[in-house]
Write a protein that holds these residues in place. Structure first.
Motif, PDB file in Angstrom:
ATOM      1  N   ASP A  28      24.272   7.868  86.370  1.00 41.12           N
ATOM      2  CA  ASP A  28      23.177   8.611  85.732  1.00 41.12           C
ATOM      3  C   ASP A  28      22.531   9.593  86.704  1.00 41.12           C
ATOM      4  O   ASP A  28      22.268  10.749  86.361  1.00 41.12           O
ATOM      5  CB  ASP A  28      22.117   7.654  85.186  1.00 41.12           C
ATOM      6  CG  ASP A  28      22.612   6.839  84.010  1.00 41.12           C
ATOM      7  OD1 ASP A  28      23.598   7.263  83.355  1.00 41.12           O
ATOM      8  OD2 ASP A  28      22.020   5.776  83.736  1.00 41.12           O
ATOM      9  N   GLU A  29      22.287   9.143  87.921  1.00 40.45           N
ATOM     10  CA  GLU A  29      21.675  10.016  88.932  1.00 40.45           C
ATOM     11  C   GLU A  29      22.625  11.153  89.316  1.00 40.45           C
ATOM     12  O   GLU A  29      22.214  12.295  89.485  1.00 40.45           O
ATOM     13  CB  GLU A  29      21.282   9.203  90.154  1.00 40.45           C
ATOM     14  CG  GLU A  29      20.396   9.966  91.117  1.00 40.45           C
ATOM     15  CD  GLU A  29      19.821   9.088  92.212  1.00 40.45           C
ATOM     16  OE1 GLU A  29      19.073   9.634  93.038  1.00 40.45           O
ATOM     17  OE2 GLU A  29      20.102   7.887  92.258  1.00 40.45           O
ATOM     18  N   ALA A  30      23.918  10.835  89.436  1.00 37.70           N
ATOM     19  CA  ALA A  30      24.914  11.857  89.774  1.00 37.70           C
ATOM     20  C   ALA A  30      24.975  12.928  88.686  1.00 37.70           C
ATOM     21  O   ALA A  30      25.027  14.132  88.983  1.00 37.70           O
ATOM     22  CB  ALA A  30      26.278  11.215  89.969  1.00 37.70           C
ATOM     23  N   LEU A  31      24.948  12.514  87.440  1.00 41.60           N
ATOM     24  CA  LEU A  31      24.985  13.490  86.335  1.00 41.60           C
ATOM     25  C   LEU A  31      23.727  14.356  86.308  1.00 41.60           C
ATOM     26  O   LEU A  31      23.804  15.555  86.043  1.00 41.60           O
ATOM     27  CB  LEU A  31      25.156  12.760  84.998  1.00 41.60           C
ATOM     28  CG  LEU A  31      26.527  12.136  84.769  1.00 41.60           C
ATOM     29  CD1 LEU A  31      26.526  11.285  83.502  1.00 41.60           C
ATOM     30  CD2 LEU A  31      27.605  13.202  84.705  1.00 41.60           C
ATOM     31  N   ASP A  35      23.843  18.317  86.526  1.00 42.30           N
ATOM     32  CA  ASP A  35      23.253  19.114  85.448  1.00 42.30           C
ATOM     33  C   ASP A  35      22.142  20.033  85.953  1.00 42.30           C
ATOM     34  O   ASP A  35      21.941  21.127  85.415  1.00 42.30           O
ATOM     35  CB  ASP A  35      22.728  18.209  84.333  1.00 42.30           C
ATOM     36  CG  ASP A  35      23.844  17.491  83.590  1.00 42.30           C
ATOM     37  OD1 ASP A  35      25.022  17.883  83.735  1.00 42.30           O
ATOM     38  OD2 ASP A  35      23.540  16.513  82.873  1.00 42.30           O
ATOM     39  N   ALA A  36      21.436  19.600  86.998  1.00 44.23           N
ATOM     40  CA  ALA A  36      20.364  20.422  87.578  1.00 44.23           C
ATOM     41  C   ALA A  36      20.919  21.517  88.493  1.00 44.23           C
ATOM     42  O   ALA A  36      20.177  22.386  88.930  1.00 44.23           O
ATOM     43  CB  ALA A  36      19.399  19.534  88.360  1.00 44.23           C
ATOM     44  N   GLY A  37      22.231  21.457  88.776  1.00 44.52           N
ATOM     45  CA  GLY A  37      22.835  22.439  89.667  1.00 44.52           C
ATOM     46  C   GLY A  37      22.629  22.124  91.136  1.00 44.52           C
ATOM     47  O   GLY A  37      22.925  22.949  92.000  1.00 44.52           O
ATOM     48  N   THR A  38      22.153  20.920  91.434  1.00 42.31           N
ATOM     49  CA  THR A  38      21.932  20.513  92.820  1.00 42.31           C
ATOM     50  C   THR A  38      23.262  20.312  93.528  1.00 42.31           C
ATOM     51  O   THR A  38      23.406  20.669  94.704  1.00 42.31           O
ATOM     52  CB  THR A  38      21.091  19.223  92.871  1.00 42.31           C
ATOM     53  OG1 THR A  38      19.871  19.451  92.155  1.00 42.31           O
ATOM     54  CG2 THR A  38      20.797  18.806  94.301  1.00 42.31           C
ATOM     55  N   ILE A  39      24.215  19.698  92.823  1.00 41.70           N
ATOM     56  CA  ILE A  39      25.553  19.498  93.376  1.00 41.70           C
ATOM     57  C   ILE A  39      26.562  20.230  92.494  1.00 41.70           C
ATOM     58  O   ILE A  39      26.267  20.555  91.344  1.00 41.70           O
ATOM     59  CB  ILE A  39      25.922  18.002  93.493  1.00 41.70           C
ATOM     60  CG1 ILE A  39      25.970  17.338  92.116  1.00 41.70           C
ATOM     61  CG2 ILE A  39      24.970  17.278  94.437  1.00 41.70           C
ATOM     62  CD1 ILE A  39      26.525  15.927  92.129  1.00 41.70           C
TER      63      ILE A  39
END
Length: 102
Positions: A28-31, A35-39
């Protein structure tokens, strides 16, 4: 004797502090980060790992946060059946480590 004890205690504290710096991130945290464009997307990160070993297949992936950096770990098997561990900077996609699994 006091100096030796203090040195050993300081070493233990430094080692345990270093171990606490890495943590696995759940799906969940990875997604949310993706989705935020952080990774970068997982597809891009997998492609970057596979580019190091053409014809390979990804078997397992994991996202960790180490010392404030997001590290994407890919376990893959190349076309010859050799297993590799590839670590990438999840923000830039840069390959940080690429070594044969032992």
């Amino acid at each position: 004797m006091k100096i030796l004890t203090a040195t050993i205690a300081a070493s233990i504290i430094a080692l345990t502090t270093g171990l606490a710096q890495a943590r696995d991130l759940g799906p969940d945290e990875a997604l949310k980060l993706r989705d935020a464009g952080t990774i970068q997307s997982f597809e891009k990160l997998n492609a970057a790992a596979l580019a190091k070993h053409p014809g390979g297949t990804v078997h397992e992936t994991e996202l960790e946060q180490e010392y404030g950096k997001y590290i994407y770990q890919v376990d893959l098997r190349d076309a010859q059946g050799v297993e590799w561990d590839v670590e990438l900077d999840a923000v830039t996609g840069q390959v940080l480590k690429d070594h044969q699994d032992t």
